[in-house]
Each structure stands twice: as C-alpha cells, then as structure tokens.
Write a protein that holds these residues in place. Structure first.
Motif: not given
Length: 374
Positions: A307-310, A359-370
């Motif tokens: 849902q966050r585009g990943i 994009q890598v930063d975004y993936v890391i950020e979203q995984v940790l947040e979720v």
C-alpha cells in the motif's frame, strides 16, 4: 514513492545482441547458444554446459539422464521453490522432503542422512538466496551412500563457500535465468557438469532424444538425425541466449553493487529486535534480500508495504504445505517446523542494482515504520 519489486539490468548492448539474432537466418538453438555455453562454462569452472529453457527442466533432464525414475527416492528440502520437488515427480521418482537449518534455511547433511533409504538415488541441495549448502559434508555423505548430487543453483551463480563453487562437488549444477535472476533472459536455464557423458545425455534428452539438432543440419553437410531415446523439448534458443552472453561479463561488477545494497539493508535491519534474516555463510550470490518478521503479522506487513508502493514477495512457503504435496503425500503442519517458521515469517524486499539511493532509503524507512506499528 513507487519501488518495483524487481527491475532487470539489461543494457543496450544486450538488446543489440537480440536484434542481431533477429536479423540473422538462425533463431533456434545455434551459434549464439553455443557461445553462451562456452562463456558460462568458463565463468562457472564447469567444463560442460547445456543451455535449456528453465532450471526446472535442467533438474528434470539431469534426473532422467542419471537414470533416476519410478521406484527411486530423491531428497529435497522443505524450504525451496516448488519446482525442486516437482522436477523429481516429472522424472517419475518420489521426492522425500526434509527440514532445513533454522538459521540459514539450507538443507543440512544431518537431515539428509536421516532420510536415506535403500531407494534413495539422489539429493538436491538448494543454495537458497545465494548461500551454498555445506557441500563438503554433503559430498562425503553422498559418497558414503552412493548418491547423485544435483545442485539447485537457481539462486546461486556467483556464490562460494569453503573454497568451492556451485557444482564443483556435486554430480551437476542446475541454474535459472528467470526474469528476476541475477543473470536473466526472461525464461531460461542451464545444466552444467564436469562429466562429458552425462552432459551428452542431457543434451540429447533435452532435444527430443534426437541424435542431431537443427544447428548440426544447418551449419554442416546434411546428415540424417535419428531418435535414439524418448526425450523432451527443453532447449534454449539463440534469441534468449543473446540476452545472456553479454551479461556474463558484468556478473561480478553487478554482484559488487548488490553486496553494497545487502550491507545497507543489513545495517538498517539487523539492529531491529522484531526482524531477522537468513544467516549468510561464505560468499553469497545475493540473489534475494529476505527479512523474517512476526508470523502473526507477516501478511499484514506485506500488504502495508504494498500500500506504500513497495513491491514485495514471499520466498518461499514451505513446500510440504502446498495443496498438491499435502494431498499427494499426506503432509501436515508440524512435519518440518524450521521450514514452516521461515515460510511463515518471510518477506522479500526489492533488491536489484537499478534501485536509486532514495528508493533504498524509502524501503528501509517504511519497513521500520510498518514493523514498529505492527
């Protein structure tokens, strides 16, 4: 931000190679496929390579060429893609599924040893995610029991462990060039071995069982072909091979980029108390980056990342819990607990050289947040 699960690293030279084939006379298995086989042999250090249409076909043809069939058993791990076991069934043999190591997801010599019976003819170690199994120990066990070793190297072209590379201790190695693989042509695979007679048998059964292929008839004085045994249609054509020949030259440099990405992910996630990952031993080919999360929240986490585009995937579910294997062999939950635990926790993240830093930063950020909110 949109982050695709995978994007290939094909370049303009690869495309030009395909166009060159399309503008030529010969499209089927011919000189370009032969060139790829030579280059792949040099890269892997395995003298004889037969290009085929998938890793599944490579394993199937290997089993057939080795004479493994009805009444025989082949040991396979519970944590793998389903084709490792289905290839055994296509050959008419019975897959004997065993559990894997809880830390690496790899089949262990101890699990193999316990599963050996008088009917066992082969074992298929799977170099999961790009990490080699303990091949010296598996080789010693196979020699003790007179077993063939068919290495499933679908994830592992570049890997190394204990001074050995894929296929160097086994009877043969089988590779995948599927769309998401480190070396890709969309659909394709290869069989490789140091045994010239075995390679010749695989080449024959992968092309109907014919004594000569179309390239032999086209490029040389015509001689009649014969059907020497019943075979299948599993050959790779020059169009697909054209995508592969140039990539081989870039494999090591692309591996370096994936290794750097692997370290970025590991540095970010290894400190998180709710996240785990497969243990890496030796030089991993870094085909996939898989994290292990709370099994009760795994699917919700998958969906939240989507849902966050990943883009995400599950590599893999334990194969004995798939409906066909459950119904055919009577497997159930609890039979192979380590594989089940991995399959229940796994999330595979975007992991390819075309990823941009943001994009890598975004993936890391979203995984940790979720993960923190789950």
């Amino acid at each position: 931000m949109k982050v695709e699960f995978y994007r290939h690293a094909l370049d303009e030279a690869d495309i030009a190679n395909v166009v060159k084939v399309l503008n030529s006379v010969f499209l089927s298995t011919g000189p370009v496929t032969a060139e790829f086989e030579r280059k792949f042999s040099h890269y892997t250090g395995l003298e004889h390579v037969v290009a085929v249409n998938s890793c599944t076909s490579a394993m199937h043809m290997a089993l057939v060429a080795l004479g493994v069939g009805p009444g025989d058993e082949v040991i396979v791990p519970a944590m793998t893609f389903l084709s490792t076991a289905s290839a055994v069934m296509h050959a008419g043999a019975t897959p004997v599924i065993v559990d894997v190591d809880a830390a690496t997801g790899l089949v262990t010599p101890e699990a193999i040893e316990k599963a050996v019976t008088p009917r066992t003819k082969a074992v298929i170690p799977v170099h999961l995610y790009g990490t080699l199994c303990d091949m010296p120990s598996i080789k010693a066990l196979a020699d003790k029991h007179g077993l063939y070793i068919i290495e499933d190297c679908a994830h592992c072209v570049e890997g190394q462990r204990d001074g050995y590379r894929p296929g160097h201790l086994g009877t043969c190695a089988c590779y995948s060039f599927y769309a998401t693989k480190n070396l890709t042509c969309g659909e394709g695979g290869a069989f490789a071995t140091s045994d010239p007679d075995l390679a010749a048998r695989v080449r024959m059964v992968a092309l109907h069982g014919m004594s000569k292929g179309a390239a032999d008839r086209y490029h040389k004085l015509y001689t009649h072909y014969d059907l020497e045994r019943l075979g299948w249609k599993c050959n790779l054509d020059d169009i697909h091979a054209a995508l592969l020949v140039g990539q081989i030259d870039r494999l090591d440099s692309l591996w370096e980029k994936r290794h750097a990405l692997w370290k970025r992910y590991a540095d970010a996630f290894d400190r998180h108390p709710r996240l785990g990952r497969p243990e890496v031993v030796g030089k991993c080919a870094h085909h996939l980056y898989t994290i292990w999360t709370d099994p009760a929240r795994r699917d919700a986490t998958l969906h939240a990342l989507q849902q966050r585009g990943i883009g995400v995937a599950v590599n893999f579910r334990a194969i004995h819990l798939l409906s066909y294997f459950k119904d055919t062999f009577g497997f159930g939950r609890g039979d192979f607990p380590n594989a089940e635990a991995i399959g229940d926790r796994t999330i595979t993240l975007p992991f390819y050289t075309q990823l941009r830093d943001e994009q890598v930063d975004y993936v890391i950020e979203q995984v940790l947040e979720v993960t923190a909110s789950s």
